[in-house]
Motif scaffolding. Structure first.
Motif, PDB file in Angstrom:
ATOM      1  N   ASP A 178      98.489 113.059  61.785  1.00 45.67           N
ATOM      2  CA  ASP A 178      99.533 112.203  61.207  1.00 45.67           C
ATOM      3  C   ASP A 178      99.279 112.030  59.715  1.00 45.67           C
ATOM      4  N   PRO A 179      99.866 112.897  58.888  1.00 43.24           N
ATOM      5  CA  PRO A 179      99.650 112.828  57.443  1.00 43.24           C
ATOM      6  C   PRO A 179     100.026 111.485  56.817  1.00 43.24           C
ATOM      7  N   SER A 180     100.919 110.737  57.461  1.00 47.00           N
ATOM      8  CA  SER A 180     101.334 109.454  56.893  1.00 47.00           C
ATOM      9  C   SER A 180     100.189 108.451  56.862  1.00 47.00           C
ATOM     10  N   LEU A 181      99.141 108.704  57.653  1.00 48.43           N
ATOM     11  CA  LEU A 181      97.995 107.792  57.697  1.00 48.43           C
ATOM     12  C   LEU A 181      96.983 108.077  56.587  1.00 48.43           C
ATOM     13  N   ARG A 182      97.154 109.185  55.885  1.00 51.28           N
ATOM     14  CA  ARG A 182      96.193 109.581  54.862  1.00 51.28           C
ATOM     15  C   ARG A 182      96.467 108.839  53.547  1.00 51.28           C
TER      16      ARG A 182
END
Length: 207
Positions: A178-182
């Motif tokens: 989940d790239p949005s968590l990076r």
């Protein structure tokens, strides 16, 4: 490390691990290209055999063959969409595990062979990273970790230490899918955990 192969979609989302205990599966996964394909699917998939060939430099036919072998042992599966040769593939789990110990000699031998292949792969990747380390910004060079510690532990303490390290890393795992968590500035970092009984240090009984 890696027992039975987990149903990859039994709970509606990708499981954390797929565990191998069949000697045939252990031997199959020890192939360098197959480990590479599974790793790429976990970081860059899903993709087709054609894309796999572009990423690895191997032929489409070779990638297609090895993807089918991986699917046979539950490490990859067909992803939705696509037809025929252009069908996409996806990994069935984020990690692969296998037995650290087995009473079955065939399992123990295959597991040890796989572990040796993985260690070799780790250090090949590490050596490539070192070759390019001079290109990194100063902040990343200073943040990278190198070193070792010699500890005197019981096997229970060693297992507890491993569990503690795993607990420290677990909160960051979801960022892989989940790239949005990076957070801004996050980069892919490989963390190697290697702890072994050191045969080169004399084992002196305490007085």
């Amino acid at each position: 490390m890696p027992e039975e192969i987990i149903d990859p979609r039994s709970g509606g989302e990708q499981p954390r691990t797929v565990r191998l205990t069949d000697p045939r599966a252990l031997r199959a996964y020890a192939h360098p290209l197959r480990m590479t394909l599974v790793g790429l699917l976990r970081t860059s998939g899903p993709f087709t055999a054609t894309r796999a060939a572009e990423l690895t430099g191997e032929s489409v036919a070779s990638c297609s063959y090895h993807l089918r072998i991986l699917a046979k042992y539950g490490l990859v599966e067909e992803a939705p969409g696509g037809r025929g040769r252009e069908k996409p593939w996806q990994a069935t789990a984020r990690y692969t595990e296998w037995p650290e110990y087995s009473e079955d000699p065939s399992v123990a031998q295959a597991a040890d062979a796989l572990s040796a292949a993985v260690v070799e792969r780790y250090f090949e990747r590490f050596a490539r990273a070192m070759d390019k380390r001079h290109l990194l910004p100063r902040e990343w060079r200073e943040a990278e970790q190198f070193g070792d510690s010699l500890l005197h532990l019981t096997h229970e303490e060693l297992a507890e230490l491993g569990a503690g390290i795993d607990a420290l890393l677990r909160p960051y795992e979801a960022r892989a899918s989940d790239p949005s968590l990076r957070p801004e500035g996050a980069k892919p970092v490989s963390v190697l955990r290697i702890a072994y009984l050191d045969p080169d240090v004399p084992d002196r009984e305490k007085e």
